[in-house]
Every structure is written in structure tokens, then in C-alpha cells.
Design an enzyme around this catalytic site. Structure first.
Site, PDB file in Angstrom:
ATOM      1  N   VAL A   1      17.173  -6.442  25.980  1.00 21.68           N
ATOM      2  CA  VAL A   1      16.649  -5.183  26.520  1.00 21.68           C
ATOM      3  C   VAL A   1      15.232  -4.921  26.015  1.00 21.68           C
ATOM      4  CG1 VAL A   1      17.027  -2.679  26.516  1.00 21.68           C
ATOM      5  CG2 VAL A   1      18.945  -4.237  26.854  1.00 21.68           C
TER       6      VAL A   1
ATOM      7  N   THR B   1      22.539   1.318  24.734  1.00 21.96           N
ATOM      8  CA  THR B   1      23.725   2.031  25.220  1.00 21.96           C
ATOM      9  C   THR B   1      24.321   2.753  24.019  1.00 21.96           C
ATOM     10  OG1 THR B   1      24.063   0.290  26.837  1.00 21.96           O
ATOM     11  CG2 THR B   1      25.945   1.745  26.407  1.00 21.96           C
TER      12      THR B   1
ATOM     13  N   PHE C   1      20.128  -0.901  32.638  1.00 27.11           N
ATOM     14  CA  PHE C   1      21.192  -1.472  33.473  1.00 27.11           C
ATOM     15  C   PHE C   1      21.010  -2.967  33.749  1.00 27.11           C
ATOM     16  CE2 PHE C   1      21.417   3.072  34.522  1.00 27.11           C
ATOM     17  CZ  PHE C   1      22.790   3.302  34.428  1.00 27.11           C
TER      18      PHE C   1
ATOM     19  N   ASN D   1      35.303 -12.070  41.666  1.00 30.96           N
ATOM     20  CA  ASN D   1      35.734 -13.451  41.469  1.00 30.96           C
ATOM     21  C   ASN D   1      36.765 -13.505  40.350  1.00 30.96           C
ATOM     22  OD1 ASN D   1      33.858 -14.374  43.372  1.00 30.96           O
ATOM     23  ND2 ASN D   1      32.243 -14.333  41.811  1.00 30.96           N
TER      24      ASN D   1
ATOM     25  N   GLY E   1      39.048 -14.974  37.448  1.00 32.67           N
ATOM     26  CA  GLY E   1      38.731 -15.971  36.419  1.00 32.67           C
ATOM     27  C   GLY E   1      39.430 -15.656  35.116  1.00 32.67           C
TER      28      GLY E   1
ATOM     29  N   GLY F   1      33.480 -11.168  29.491  1.00 32.47           N
ATOM     30  CA  GLY F   1      33.072 -11.181  28.082  1.00 32.47           C
ATOM     31  C   GLY F   1      31.704 -10.547  27.998  1.00 32.47           C
TER      32      GLY F   1
ATOM     33  N   CYS G   1      28.415  -6.368  26.643  1.00 38.69           N
ATOM     34  CA  CYS G   1      28.488  -5.011  27.198  1.00 38.69           C
ATOM     35  C   CYS G   1      29.863  -4.587  27.701  1.00 38.69           C
ATOM     36  CB  CYS G   1      27.456  -4.864  28.312  1.00 38.69           C
ATOM     37  SG  CYS G   1      25.766  -4.960  27.684  1.00 38.69           S
TER      38      CYS G   1
ATOM     39  N   LYS H   1      32.714  -3.995  25.039  1.00 33.20           N
ATOM     40  CA  LYS H   1      32.430  -2.928  24.062  1.00 33.20           C
ATOM     41  C   LYS H   1      32.273  -1.564  24.750  1.00 33.20           C
ATOM     42  CE  LYS H   1      27.391  -2.889  23.357  1.00 33.20           C
ATOM     43  NZ  LYS H   1      26.990  -1.562  23.780  1.00 33.20           N
TER      44      LYS H   1
HETATM   45  N1  LIG Z   1      22.292  -7.479  26.764  1.00 34.09           N
HETATM   46  C1  LIG Z   1      22.438  -6.809  27.880  1.00 34.09           C
HETATM   47  O1  LIG Z   1      22.676  -7.388  28.944  1.00 34.09           O
HETATM   48  C2  LIG Z   1      22.300  -5.305  27.912  1.00 34.09           C
HETATM   49  C3  LIG Z   1      22.149  -4.652  29.140  1.00 34.09           C
HETATM   50  C4  LIG Z   1      22.027  -3.265  29.159  1.00 34.09           C
HETATM   51  C5  LIG Z   1      22.093  -2.540  27.976  1.00 34.09           C
HETATM   52  N2  LIG Z   1      22.278  -3.200  26.797  1.00 34.09           N
HETATM   53  C6  LIG Z   1      22.322  -2.386  25.576  1.00 34.09           C
HETATM   54  O2  LIG Z   1      21.030  -2.451  24.980  1.00 34.09           O
HETATM   55  C7  LIG Z   1      21.127  -2.510  23.559  1.00 34.09           C
HETATM   56  C8  LIG Z   1      20.476  -3.771  23.058  1.00 34.09           C
HETATM   57  O3  LIG Z   1      21.182  -4.888  23.568  1.00 34.09           O
HETATM   58  P1  LIG Z   1      20.612  -6.380  23.419  1.00 34.09           P
HETATM   59  O4  LIG Z   1      21.636  -7.278  24.009  1.00 34.09           O
HETATM   60  O5  LIG Z   1      19.219  -6.417  23.896  1.00 34.09           O
HETATM   61  O6  LIG Z   1      20.639  -6.506  21.818  1.00 34.09           O
HETATM   62  P2  LIG Z   1      20.401  -7.767  20.909  1.00 34.09           P
HETATM   63  O7  LIG Z   1      21.537  -7.783  19.971  1.00 34.09           O
HETATM   64  O8  LIG Z   1      20.108  -8.963  21.739  1.00 34.09           O
HETATM   65  O9  LIG Z   1      19.070  -7.367  20.123  1.00 34.09           O
HETATM   66  C9  LIG Z   1      18.974  -6.259  19.294  1.00 34.09           C
HETATM   67  C10 LIG Z   1      17.761  -6.428  18.395  1.00 34.09           C
HETATM   68  O10 LIG Z   1      17.603  -5.244  17.611  1.00 34.09           O
HETATM   69  C11 LIG Z   1      17.149  -5.612  16.317  1.00 34.09           C
HETATM   70  N3  LIG Z   1      17.414  -4.528  15.373  1.00 34.09           N
HETATM   71  C12 LIG Z   1      18.591  -4.087  14.890  1.00 34.09           C
HETATM   72  N4  LIG Z   1      18.401  -3.044  14.064  1.00 34.09           N
HETATM   73  C13 LIG Z   1      17.082  -2.799  14.041  1.00 34.09           C
HETATM   74  C14 LIG Z   1      16.265  -1.844  13.381  1.00 34.09           C
HETATM   75  N5  LIG Z   1      16.801  -0.899  12.596  1.00 34.09           N
HETATM   76  N6  LIG Z   1      14.934  -1.892  13.564  1.00 34.09           N
HETATM   77  C15 LIG Z   1      14.396  -2.843  14.354  1.00 34.09           C
HETATM   78  N7  LIG Z   1      15.099  -3.771  15.016  1.00 34.09           N
HETATM   79  C16 LIG Z   1      16.428  -3.748  14.857  1.00 34.09           C
HETATM   80  C17 LIG Z   1      17.914  -6.897  16.026  1.00 34.09           C
HETATM   81  O11 LIG Z   1      17.268  -7.647  15.005  1.00 34.09           O
HETATM   82  C18 LIG Z   1      17.876  -7.590  17.383  1.00 34.09           C
HETATM   83  O12 LIG Z   1      16.748  -8.425  17.514  1.00 34.09           O
HETATM   84  C19 LIG Z   1      22.615  -2.379  23.256  1.00 34.09           C
HETATM   85  O13 LIG Z   1      22.905  -1.022  23.076  1.00 34.09           O
HETATM   86  C20 LIG Z   1      23.282  -2.889  24.516  1.00 34.09           C
HETATM   87  O14 LIG Z   1      24.566  -2.345  24.709  1.00 34.09           O
HETATM   88  C21 LIG Z   1      22.359  -4.552  26.734  1.00 34.09           C
END
Ligand SMILES: NC(=O)c1ccc[n+]([C@@H]2O[C@H](COP(=O)([O-])OP(=O)(O)OC[C@H]3O[C@@H](n4cnc5c(N)ncnc54)[C@H](O)[C@@H]3O)[C@@H](O)[C@H]2O)c1
Length: 433
Positions: A11, A119, A148, A250, A252, A256, A259, A262
Site C-alpha cells: 500500500v 485497514t 482497496f 472460482n 478452490g 488466503g 487481507c 484478517k
Molecule cells: N496488501 C494488500 O493487498 C492491501 C490492500 C489494501 C489494504 N491493505 C492494508 O494496508 C495496510 C498495509 O498493508 P501492506 O500489505 O502494504 O503491509 P506490509 O506488511 O506489506 O508493509 C507494512 C510496512 O510498514 C512498516 N512499518 C511497520 N510499523 C512501522 C512504523 N511504526 N513506522 C514505519 N514503518 C512501519 C513495515 O516495516 C512494512 O514495511 C494494512 O492495514 C493492510 O490491511 C493491504
């Protein structure tokens, strides 16, 4: 204006790429993980998101990467994109998020927008507003702007979102988002402004709905299998109705990723906390927990037990096109097969996925190529629908494998694809040869 993106995962990096390529403002990416920052400075983007990586590379002269807290000075807009994983009981672990709020409170040196892209637990926007603006010298305008995007299309989703859901307290906050997202506004993308709680809940409800759709078709696949139906035909028949749509239909081994599991758990937890029964979410989660279990039973049944059987697990990431193994069905299946005495090899087209899998399973031979993983095995188990897998010819498999069992946990092949192998998929008549 200086924009600071905090947390550089999927994100954060997508937001950084958007801000840099759509404004002339100063754009800084901050992460507390120094290795991550160092990698980014050396053009190592570690995500399997080609277009996103390309944009970050093209913007490298404009983007500053840092793990120095000094980055919090002179910021006009913070974007919080840190992880919010599940706790054991399903509650959202907000520890990283509140570390950032503390850092803003301590280190910001003038008024700023605080845009929440993670999120977050429902109620966070209002709470942060109170926390940041209590007895402070500066005013922080908190904006809940849930992200999103989907992994594997992070760039496309970030640049061309289907909608903006914006939790705001005033007109100024909305105007700010419309200004930075001017192109989308001009393109007619809907902007829905609402309370923080509604915006936060829209995100959870969207993910839980999609997860439920997957569990729904998986439940149908069980019945189809018992009645001699074909779930692929049934999905096609259903999805053609525009009220239903084909996506997430689909069958399967289950969903996993970082998102869906959790976020579904978080909603169930919130329901419990507020005495509201979340029966549909509970059922969706339960179907998802039992789906890989049923698949495992099939494998055990057809191989007459897996003790000392050589099995290749193909597809380690939770879906094709990503290197993310978080809550992937491959983890559960590998653990269970190992426990039951199988000898496992594994492969995923993503190097990131292979490397992180290797760290969790030292006794599994994680191979750099599909051919190596499949060589000499009694059975192959497909767990993602990667293009590389879809293109596999039966003759190639037969040359490499010792046995002739193909378990397809994503229904990536037609039931006629295999002429000489025993092909077992989900929700369809098994082709038992
Ligand atoms: N991955 C997805 O597809 C997706 C899609 C939509 C929303 N989200 C939401 O967005 C958020 C981030 O997801 P992601 O998959 O990008 O996370 P991620 O785990 O890939 O990356 C999170 C990053 O935050 C850093 N971090 C943690 N604590 C920190 C702090 N105190 N200061 C600075 N950096 C810090 C970590 O080192 C890491 O690099 C989550 O809440 C997730 O639910 C994720």
C-alpha cells in the site's frame, strides 16, 4: 507541500508511486525497516508488481527513501500504510499504527493532513482525531481513506480506483483529497464522503463480502461434487448474471492473503464486542478453514495415505502474480502433509514467495524451477493458477514425474486436459484413470 508515506509495503509503495508521478510536490517514503529502505535506495523493489516497480524506478530521482524520524518534520500530509495484522483472538493489532501516531504527535512541527490508508480497527479515525488534536500546538486533519488495491494489480488499482471512500470531518479534508486525486475526479470516479466509522466499515464490509463470495462458491462445490455437478459450469451459469458477476466465483482451496482472513476475523470480533451476531462472516470463515482440510483428505484418500509419498506443492503464494505467502493455503497443506509423513518439494514462480516459504519449512526442498520440483514425485498439487502452471503439458509432467496423480486446488485445467494422469480437482467429477 511535503507528502510523507509511512510504511512501505504494497500500500505504501503504491501510494508513493501515485503521489510522485501525479504531483510536483516533495514526496518521501519512510519505513522503520532500515533494510527495506536500503533495498529501495538500490532499486530493489521486492514486490512482484512490474508496473509499480517501473514507476518507482522512473521516479527514483524525485522520491526520498528514509528511516530517519527527521522525515516527520515539515510534512503537509502524512499517509499511514503500516501493517495491521490479526491478533490471536481476531482483534486488529494496531500496535504499529499507533507507533506512527505517537511519532506524528512527537515530531510533526506544523499543521498537517493525516491520511489513514491502512485497514484500521473501526473507530480509529475518531480516536486518532482526538489523540492528535488534544493539547497540541498543531492541528491535524484526519482523513480515513481506506485502500482497496489488490496484490498483483497494485499499480493499476492505485492509479485507477473504482471509487474513493473518504471519512472526513470537514469540507477542507474532502477538498484536499479531491485535489490530489484530481485526475480520478475528472474521470468521473465516484467520491463517497462519510463519517470515519462508515469509511472504515466500508473497507471491512467489502473484503468480508468478497471472502463470503469465495466461501459461497466453495460450499456449492462440495454439493456439486456430491451430486455429480461441475462447479465451473455452475459458476459460469451464475456469474453471467450481472447482479452476481464472475469475479470471486472460482472454487478452490480457499482464500488466503494478508487481507481477507484478517478482515473477516476483525468484523467477527467487532460483532462479538458489540453483541451483534455475525453469522454470515462466521460461516464464510469456517468454510474457508475446512476447505483445504477437505482437499487434504482427497489427497490422502487417492494416494492411500501420504507417508513416504513424494509430493510437489506448486503455488506457494496465496494467489497468482504475487510473492505474498501470508495466510496462504500452501502453508496449511505443507504443514499437514509433512506431519503425515510426505516428502515434499515445492515451487512458486515468485522468488520472494519461494524464499519466504523456505524460511518456514527447512525440511521441504524448495526448488528454483518447476521441473526440479516435479522430478521423481508421485503427485503434484497445484495451489495457485499461475500462467506457468496453466501452460503445463501432460507429456512434460509425465516425463518428469514418477507417479501420475495431479491434484488441482484451483481448477486451472479442464477435466479433459489429462489423458494419462489421475486428475482430481474441486467440485467436479474426478477423472479417475
Ligand atoms: N496488501 C494488500 O493487498 C492491501 C490492500 C489494501 C489494504 N491493505 C492494508 O494496508 C495496510 C498495509 O498493508 P501492506 O500489505 O502494504 O503491509 P506490509 O506488511 O506489506 O508493509 C507494512 C510496512 O510498514 C512498516 N512499518 C511497520 N510499523 C512501522 C512504523 N511504526 N513506522 C514505519 N514503518 C512501519 C513495515 O516495516 C512494512 O514495511 C494494512 O492495514 C493492510 O490491511 C493491504
Amino acid at each position: 507541500m511535503k507528502h510523507l508515506v509511512v510504511g512501505l509495503g504494497y500500500v505504501g509503495l503504491a501510494n508513493l508511486a501515485f503521489l510522485s508521478s501525479n504531483s510536483k510536490d516533495e514526496v518521501v517514503g519512510y519505513d522503520k525497516d532500515e533494510k527495506r529502505i536500503n533495498d529501495l535506495k538500490h532499486d530493489d523493489y521486492y514486490l512482484e508488481e512490474a508496473k509499480l516497480n517501473e514507476t518507482l524506478y522512473n521516479e527514483k530521482r524525485r522520491i526520498v527513501y528514509t528511516s530517519s524520524i527527521n522525515a516527520f518534520k515539515d510534512v503537509g500530509a502524512f499517509y499511514i500504510a503500516v501493517g495491521t495484522p490479526s491478533k490471536e483472538d481476531g482483534a486488529v493489532d494496531m500496535a504499529c499504527f499507533y507507533e506512527v501516531i505517537k511519532d506524528i504527535k512527537e515530531h510533526a512541527n506544523h499543521d498537517a493532513y493525516v491520511v489513514i490508508r491502512s485497514t484500521v480497527e473501526i473507530g480509529t479515525g475518531d480516536k486518532v482525531n482526538a489523540l492528535l488534536n488534544k493539547d497540541g500546538k498543531f492541528h491535524f486533519n484526519v482523513i480515513s481513506l481506506p485502500e482497496f488495491l489488490s496484490e498483483s494489480s497494485a499499480y493499476e488499482d492505485e492509479m485507477n480506483p473504482a471509487r474513493f471512500v473518504i471519512g472526513v470531518d470537514d469540507e477542507d479534508a474532502l477538498t484536499f483529497i479531491k485535489r490530489i486525486r484530481k485526475k480520478s475526479l475528472n474521470d468521473g470516479v465516484p467520491f463517497y464522503s462519510m463519517s470515519h466509522v462508515s469509511a472504515e466499515m466500508s473497507k471491512y464490509a467489502s473484503n468480508a463480502f468478497l471472502a463470503t463470495k469465495i466461501s459461497f462458491i466453495n460450499e456449492m462445490s462440495r454439493l456439486a461434487e456430491s451430486l455429480g455437478g461441475d462447479i465451473v459450469d455452475i459458476s459460469n451459469g451464475m456469474g453471467a448474471d450481472p447482479r452476481i458477476g464472475h469475479s470471486m466465483l472460482n472454487a478452490g482451496v480457499g482464500f488466503g492473503g494478508s487481507c481477507f482472513p484478517k478482515d473477516t476475523k476483525a468484523l467477527i470480533y467487532k460483532g462479538k464486542e458489540n453483541d451483534v451476531e455475525m453469522a454470515i462472516n462466521e460461516a464464510a470463515l469456517m468454510v474457508n478453514i475446512t476447505q483445504p482440510l477437505l482437499f487434504l483428505k482427497k489427497i490422502e484418500k487417492h494416494l492411500s495415505g501420504v507417508k513416504d509419498k513424494k509430493i510437489a506443492i506448486l503455488g506457494l503464494a496465496y494467489k497468482e502474480g504475487t510473492g505474498d505467502n501470508r495466510s496462504s493455503p500452501s502453508l496449511y497443506l505443507a504443514e499437514s502433509l509433512l506431519k503425515d509423513g510426505a516428502i515434499l518439494s515445492a515451487y512458486d514462480p515468485s522468488k520472494t514467495s519461494r524464499e519466504s516459504f523456505k524460511k518456514g519449512f527447512s525440511s521441504i526442498n524448495v526448488c528454483p524451477s518447476l521441473d526440479e520440483a516435479v522430478k521423481g514425485v508421485d503427485a503434484v498439487v497445484f495451489l495457485s493458477s499461475s500462467k506457468e502452471f496453466k501452460e503445463i503439458e501432460e507429456t512434460c509432467l509425465l516425463k518428469l514425474m514418477n507417479g501420475r496423480y495431479v491434484f488441482d486446488g484451483r481448477n486451472i485445467f479442464s477435466t479433459e486436459h489429462f489423458k494419462y494422469c489421475t486428475y482430481i480437482s474441486i467440485g467436479r467429477k474426478d477423472s479417475l484413470r
